[in-house]
Structure formats: C-alpha cells, structure tokens
Design a protein around this motif. Structure first.
Motif, mmCIF file in Angstrom:
data_model
loop_
_atom_site.group_PDB
_atom_site.id
_atom_site.type_symbol
_atom_site.label_atom_id
_atom_site.label_comp_id
_atom_site.label_asym_id
_atom_site.label_seq_id
_atom_site.Cartn_x
_atom_site.Cartn_y
_atom_site.Cartn_z
ATOM 1 N N ARG A 97 -10.543 9.225 1.091
ATOM 2 C CA ARG A 97 -9.715 8.342 1.011
ATOM 3 C C ARG A 97 -9.552 7.030 1.658
ATOM 4 N NH1 ARG A 97 -8.067 6.254 -3.314
ATOM 5 N NH2 ARG A 97 -6.064 5.102 -3.350
ATOM 6 N N ARG A 98 -9.503 7.076 2.940
ATOM 7 C CA ARG A 98 -9.464 6.209 3.790
ATOM 8 C C ARG A 98 -10.686 5.089 3.681
ATOM 9 N NH1 ARG A 98 -8.345 8.952 8.390
ATOM 10 N NH2 ARG A 98 -10.378 8.716 9.206
ATOM 11 N N GLU B 75 0.557 5.726 -0.471
ATOM 12 C CA GLU B 75 -0.362 6.569 -0.631
ATOM 13 C C GLU B 75 0.303 8.132 -0.169
ATOM 14 O OE1 GLU B 75 -3.755 6.985 -1.198
ATOM 15 O OE2 GLU B 75 -3.673 4.726 -1.617
ATOM 16 N N LEU C 36 -10.267 2.735 1.081
ATOM 17 C CA LEU C 36 -9.117 1.789 1.116
ATOM 18 C C LEU C 36 -9.522 0.756 2.026
ATOM 19 C CD1 LEU C 36 -5.970 4.264 1.282
ATOM 20 C CD2 LEU C 36 -6.555 2.564 -0.465
ATOM 21 N N ARG C 37 -10.935 0.700 2.725
ATOM 22 C CA ARG C 37 -11.474 0.189 3.854
ATOM 23 C C ARG C 37 -11.430 -1.270 3.643
ATOM 24 N NH1 ARG C 37 -16.475 -1.322 5.664
ATOM 25 N NH2 ARG C 37 -16.336 -1.573 7.917
ATOM 26 N N LEU D 190 0.850 -1.174 -0.036
ATOM 27 C CA LEU D 190 -0.046 0.055 -0.113
ATOM 28 C C LEU D 190 0.750 1.343 -0.215
ATOM 29 C CD1 LEU D 190 -3.120 0.812 0.022
ATOM 30 C CD2 LEU D 190 -2.674 1.054 2.731
ATOM 31 N N THR E 4 -1.882 5.426 7.237
ATOM 32 C CA THR E 4 -3.424 5.818 6.592
ATOM 33 C C THR E 4 -4.134 6.380 7.521
ATOM 34 O OG1 THR E 4 -3.879 3.262 7.387
ATOM 35 C CG2 THR E 4 -3.258 3.742 5.248
ATOM 36 N N LYS F 231 -9.293 -3.054 1.799
ATOM 37 C CA LYS F 231 -7.800 -3.302 1.743
ATOM 38 C C LYS F 231 -7.431 -3.390 2.936
ATOM 39 C CE LYS F 231 -3.575 -3.309 -0.490
ATOM 40 N NZ LYS F 231 -3.375 -3.964 -1.713
#
Ligand code: NI
Length: 183
Positions: free
Chosen positions: A158-159, A106, A162-163, A104, A151, A165
């Motif tokens: 955005r978070r 970001e 990505l939940r 990951l 994160t 993931k």
C-alpha cells in the motif's frame, strides 16, 4: 499565535522528540498556541514536531466525536512526556488523516486500547486507560513523538502505491486550507 504546519518530507517529523523539561519557557503559551493552531486547521490532534519543535508534547480535542461517545464531551487535553506502557492485543482499522499529510486518508490498524502515563500542562502526573476514538488519536499523536507518521504503519504494498503522492508532499504538490511549511 497560529503556527504554520510542517508538511511530510521535513526532517523534524522524523526526529525522536526530547522530553519537555519542567522549566521549559512559556510552556502554557506554547500549549495554547498548539490548540489554536489545531482548531484553525480543523484537526483533532497536533504534535509539537508538526509545528517544528521536536518535543514530547501533543494536544488532542476529541469532542467532535462526543455524539458517538458521550465520554468525549469536553475531551480537550495536553499530553507532556507521555509513555504508553500497555497496549491491547486486539487491533482495529480506522481511517486516519494527518495535518502534515493534507488530503491523504488511509485505514490504519492499531491496538483498540492503551494505558499511558503523562504530565498535564501543570506538570501533574496522570495514569489512565483509553479506548475508542481517544486511544486512536493518542496513538497517532504519540507516533509523531517517535518520528513516525501514519503511512509508516501501512502494508509495504500500500505504501508503495502511495509513493509518488508521498514524494509530492516534499515538492509542494498538495492543497491545504491552513498555513503550512515545507521545512
Ligand atoms: Ni498526524
């Protein structure tokens, strides 16, 4: 000794870490093992909770960036009981990753410079300002000591994206080229 690296979802990554006492047994060995673990995983920083120890301790090696910034040649340091007591108002984005969240990456916004006090592996006190890559890595590792990961610093939208993931990490849905542990 190479430690397995604790993956996102484990409780130890959410703990407020404790100060390292001066008489902590075999501290230098622990620090050397943390460097070895970090190099094995090809990271530039590693915090103690990432090997399952809720201690205020992290190691950093910024020398891979020495080509961009000659000041980082041989920048290999252990930071014990650090205290970031000043942060620049100006922030910048930088694409971050973390050995505890394999695969990951970001963009994370953080202050461009900091001032920090800490103890080195000989328990000698230091007080220095950092900017550039060093400030970036140090702030990332420092967050780990407060139970935070990168994160947590993303915008909520955005978070949210990505939940699944992030939840997947706790279920073993990731790939890493180094040894890991879920708890
Ligand atoms: Ni990290």
């Amino acid at each position: 000794m190479i430690y397995p690296i604790v993956i996102y979802g484990a409780q130890v990554l959410r703990e407020q870490c404790k100060e390292v006492p001066a008489d902590y047994p075999e501290l230098k060995k622990l620090i050397e093992d943390m460097f070895a673990t970090m190099y094995e995983a090809e990271g530039v920083g590693l915090a103690a909770p990432q090997i399952g120890k809720a201690l205020k301790l992290f190691v950093v090696d910024c020398s891979p960036w020495a080509e961009d910034d000659p000041r980082l040649e041989g920048f290999r340091k252990a930071f014990i009981n650090p205290d970031i007591y000043e942060r620049a108002e100006e922030e910048e984005l930088f694409n971050e990753g973390c050995l505890s969240l394999p695969g990951l990456h970001e963009d994370v916004s953080r202050p461009v410079a900091i001032r920090m006090r800490w103890l080195d592996e000989n328990f000698e006190e230091h007080d220095e300002a950092f900017d550039g890559y060093a400030a970036r890595v140090i702030q990332h590792e420092y967050d780990h000591l407060e139970g935070k990961v990168f994160t947590d610093r993303l915008a909520p939208l955005r978070r949210n994206l990505l939940r699944s993931k992030l939840l997947g990490f706790g279920k073993g849905k990731f790939r890493a080229h180094y040894r890991t542990r879920q708890k």
